[in-house]
Design an enzyme around this catalytic site. Sequence first.
Site, PDB file in Angstrom:
ATOM      1  N   HIS A 198     -10.991   1.708  -3.417  1.00 22.05           N
ATOM      2  CA  HIS A 198     -10.862   2.493  -2.195  1.00 22.05           C
ATOM      3  C   HIS A 198     -11.713   3.754  -2.239  1.00 22.05           C
ATOM      4  O   HIS A 198     -12.117   4.278  -1.202  1.00 22.05           O
ATOM      5  CB  HIS A 198      -9.390   2.815  -1.918  1.00 22.05           C
ATOM      6  CG  HIS A 198      -8.680   1.699  -1.230  1.00 22.05           C
ATOM      7  ND1 HIS A 198      -8.072   0.687  -1.929  1.00 22.05           N
ATOM      8  CD2 HIS A 198      -8.539   1.396   0.081  1.00 22.05           C
ATOM      9  CE1 HIS A 198      -7.555  -0.176  -1.067  1.00 22.05           C
ATOM     10  NE2 HIS A 198      -7.830   0.229   0.155  1.00 22.05           N
ATOM     11  N   ARG A 305      -6.340   3.357   9.428  1.00 25.76           N
ATOM     12  CA  ARG A 305      -5.598   3.345   8.163  1.00 25.76           C
ATOM     13  C   ARG A 305      -4.606   4.504   8.157  1.00 25.76           C
ATOM     14  O   ARG A 305      -4.926   5.608   7.725  1.00 25.76           O
ATOM     15  CB  ARG A 305      -6.571   3.456   6.988  1.00 25.76           C
ATOM     16  CG  ARG A 305      -7.553   2.299   6.866  1.00 25.76           C
ATOM     17  CD  ARG A 305      -8.420   2.480   5.614  1.00 25.76           C
ATOM     18  NE  ARG A 305      -9.300   1.362   5.395  1.00 25.76           N
ATOM     19  CZ  ARG A 305     -10.604   1.344   5.709  1.00 25.76           C
ATOM     20  NH1 ARG A 305     -11.158   2.401   6.288  1.00 25.76           N
ATOM     21  NH2 ARG A 305     -11.347   0.285   5.447  1.00 25.76           N
ATOM     22  N   ARG A 342      -2.776   0.293  11.669  1.00 26.79           N
ATOM     23  CA  ARG A 342      -2.130  -0.436  10.573  1.00 26.79           C
ATOM     24  C   ARG A 342      -0.974   0.393  10.037  1.00 26.79           C
ATOM     25  O   ARG A 342      -1.126   1.590   9.772  1.00 26.79           O
ATOM     26  CB  ARG A 342      -3.136  -0.710   9.445  1.00 26.79           C
ATOM     27  CG  ARG A 342      -2.516  -1.503   8.296  1.00 26.79           C
ATOM     28  CD  ARG A 342      -3.562  -1.885   7.255  1.00 26.79           C
ATOM     29  NE  ARG A 342      -4.065  -0.735   6.514  1.00 26.79           N
ATOM     30  CZ  ARG A 342      -5.047  -0.814   5.604  1.00 26.79           C
ATOM     31  NH1 ARG A 342      -5.623  -1.967   5.355  1.00 26.79           N
ATOM     32  NH2 ARG A 342      -5.455   0.270   4.988  1.00 26.79           N
ATOM     33  N   GLU A 445      -4.494 -11.032   3.784  1.00 25.01           N
ATOM     34  CA  GLU A 445      -5.062 -10.474   2.557  1.00 25.01           C
ATOM     35  C   GLU A 445      -4.647 -11.255   1.320  1.00 25.01           C
ATOM     36  O   GLU A 445      -5.158 -11.003   0.231  1.00 25.01           O
ATOM     37  CB  GLU A 445      -4.597  -9.024   2.382  1.00 25.01           C
ATOM     38  CG  GLU A 445      -4.917  -8.115   3.545  1.00 25.01           C
ATOM     39  CD  GLU A 445      -4.251  -6.761   3.396  1.00 25.01           C
ATOM     40  OE1 GLU A 445      -4.898  -5.848   2.884  1.00 25.01           O
ATOM     41  OE2 GLU A 445      -3.073  -6.637   3.795  1.00 25.01           O
ATOM     42  N   ASN A 468     -11.249  -7.410   1.362  1.00 25.35           N
ATOM     43  CA  ASN A 468     -11.224  -6.752   0.052  1.00 25.35           C
ATOM     44  C   ASN A 468     -10.088  -7.288  -0.813  1.00 25.35           C
ATOM     45  O   ASN A 468     -10.289  -7.714  -1.956  1.00 25.35           O
ATOM     46  CB  ASN A 468     -11.080  -5.242   0.217  1.00 25.35           C
ATOM     47  CG  ASN A 468     -12.102  -4.667   1.174  1.00 25.35           C
ATOM     48  OD1 ASN A 468     -13.180  -5.216   1.338  1.00 25.35           O
ATOM     49  ND2 ASN A 468     -11.760  -3.577   1.819  1.00 25.35           N
ATOM     50  N   ASP A 469      -8.880  -7.255  -0.278  1.00 22.87           N
ATOM     51  CA  ASP A 469      -7.736  -7.752  -1.045  1.00 22.87           C
ATOM     52  C   ASP A 469      -7.710  -9.273  -1.110  1.00 22.87           C
ATOM     53  O   ASP A 469      -7.262  -9.841  -2.107  1.00 22.87           O
ATOM     54  CB  ASP A 469      -6.427  -7.235  -0.448  1.00 22.87           C
ATOM     55  CG  ASP A 469      -6.047  -5.866  -0.992  1.00 22.87           C
ATOM     56  OD1 ASP A 469      -6.403  -5.574  -2.149  1.00 22.87           O
ATOM     57  OD2 ASP A 469      -5.416  -5.083  -0.262  1.00 22.87           O
ATOM     58  N   ARG A 479      -9.807  -5.141  -8.322  1.00 21.88           N
ATOM     59  CA  ARG A 479     -11.096  -4.705  -7.787  1.00 21.88           C
ATOM     60  C   ARG A 479     -11.426  -3.264  -8.143  1.00 21.88           C
ATOM     61  O   ARG A 479     -12.554  -2.821  -7.941  1.00 21.88           O
ATOM     62  CB  ARG A 479     -11.130  -4.884  -6.271  1.00 21.88           C
ATOM     63  CG  ARG A 479     -10.080  -4.154  -5.480  1.00 21.88           C
ATOM     64  CD  ARG A 479     -10.097  -4.673  -4.039  1.00 21.88           C
ATOM     65  NE  ARG A 479      -9.027  -4.169  -3.206  1.00 21.88           N
ATOM     66  CZ  ARG A 479      -9.176  -3.193  -2.322  1.00 21.88           C
ATOM     67  NH1 ARG A 479     -10.342  -2.626  -2.170  1.00 21.88           N
ATOM     68  NH2 ARG A 479      -8.164  -2.810  -1.584  1.00 21.88           N
ATOM     69  N   CYS A 516     -11.731  -7.067   9.122  1.00 26.41           N
ATOM     70  CA  CYS A 516     -11.809  -5.610   9.006  1.00 26.41           C
ATOM     71  C   CYS A 516     -12.125  -5.158   7.589  1.00 26.41           C
ATOM     72  O   CYS A 516     -12.200  -3.962   7.328  1.00 26.41           O
ATOM     73  CB  CYS A 516     -10.504  -4.967   9.480  1.00 26.41           C
ATOM     74  SG  CYS A 516      -9.061  -5.405   8.476  1.00 26.41           S
TER      75      CYS A 516
END
Length: 586
Positions: A198, A305, A342, A445, A468-469, A479, A516
């Site tokens: 992140h 976010r 979110r 995810e 990403n996840d 990650r 996203c």
Amino acid sequence: MSIQVFGLPVSRGVAIGRAVLVASSRVDVAHYFVEPERAEAEIARLRQARDVVAAELTTLKRELPTDAPGELAALLDVHLMLLHDETLADATKHWIEERHYNAEWAVSAQTEVLARQFDEMEDEYLRERKADIEQVAERLLGVLAKAQPLPLAAGARDFAGEDPLVLVANDIAPADMLQFKGSVFTGFVTDVGGRTSHTAIVARSLDIPAVVGAREASRLVRQDDWLIIDGDAGVVVVNPSPIVLEEYRFRQRQSALERARLDRLRHMPSVTLDGQAVELLANIELPGDAAAALAAGAVGVGLFRSEFLFMNRNGELPNEDEQFEAYRSAVEGMHGMPVTIRTVDIGADKPLDRLTVHELRHEHALNPALGLRAIRWSLSEPAMFRQQIRAILRASAYGKVRMLIPMVAHLAEARHTQEAVARAKQQLTEAGVPFNDIEVGAMVEIPAAAVSLPQLLRYFDFVSVGTNDLIQYTLAIDRADESVAHLYDPWHPAVLRLIADVIATANAAGKHVSVCGEMAGDVAFAELLLAMGLRSYSMHPAQLSSIKQRILRADSTRLAVALRATLASDDPAAEWRRVLGGTTII
């Protein structure tokens, strides 16, 4: 002497500036700028902390047992002498007066400078005195940490002086990085981190060059060294030669020209050569980011976010009214365009800065990425969750709002979420508070969510793929761990098939689907996602023009024909390069 440090490129471009070193410490050190007119007050904080430490050391010396070794009293005398050394005090004050560092940062910066000087001493006895400096500094930092710090200076950009600055640290928390928005830093480098940590994601959101996972950077770089951060190659050049410096300055000018050219696409409709309209949305972290999204040509916010509203608060959660004001600000800032909020995704590499009740129980979780995070955390705190839902619903009275639920894996989570939404609506109705019906969507995810999507779609109005996840959980790697960063592969056949299946399933069910995650803003995947049937991308505003350029040049019909061979290939990246004639950037 010029040296090069190698790491992972995570945010493209070139940054040139003087190094600002955020030294690692066993004491948590706050780093922020103070307003020039508050410098004297900050120096007073430092002086007060020094007096407290001096009193502590004097008391310790006075209360030493009679049989204590004489070396202990001598050591305390050394520490008292260092504490009152005017040269050390003046140097520390310099960081406050000239660079406008807060007191903690000034102590940390000067300690780092002195530690380097002691390391270079030939006399072994003198070299070992570095530990005394560090121990005194940590006592000072411990006292300063208990005091109420001054607020972050709003006009931090004015503090840089003539030279641009770049940040060098062992690591930077994502919430701390948000303080650098619009600040003096033109780039940063960290010792740790991966391409999709992140910290890296926020770096891209700040649209500044960055290199992570450079391992020894914070040890090799000194305060005020001239640095070049090559965010394209993942290289940091320390004290570059004039020739190298001029070469990179030329690259900076070329990059600025390219950005200006892409900016001309901002307000063009995003339509493929064969007439397919594509929705380009923005990811934002704070309400104020809505302005940048509009300026970049976004047609809405695909991911707000909300967790960044919960960070840097010493563990105090934002109340309903505070959240409502933030969401309303973002909604009104988008002038009628849709905003997808979110629900809080706390956990893993986005912890709260102080422990809440549940974090106290789970602070020693062996793998926080698999622990109590995202919707799991929200459902375990039902009062907090309903509070956030009510705030989102209230904001819907001011524009088009959608709510997105992160990390859904179980049908029970979907049912509990719907129940929480229904309860929040009932509470607002009974209180006479206006709101509109909103769509509720799920983030895909986790592979389980991708595989069970037909069942999940019975409970949700839309889906958004968090690549990403999804990549992390599909390939079973952390990650944020640079030791396995090379295994993080968005081109892995299993990852691509999951994403393609999710898009196809949602499209077949008539449910809106977007991506996203980082893949949405990566030009290497723009055409591939288009071929999979994706018609809604959400990314940081800085990436919109580059993706739009690829969309405008693409023929989705031709691309879709070539998709099957790519998904069936052992080397999808190579096959897709062949499809596009070698033009894809991978």
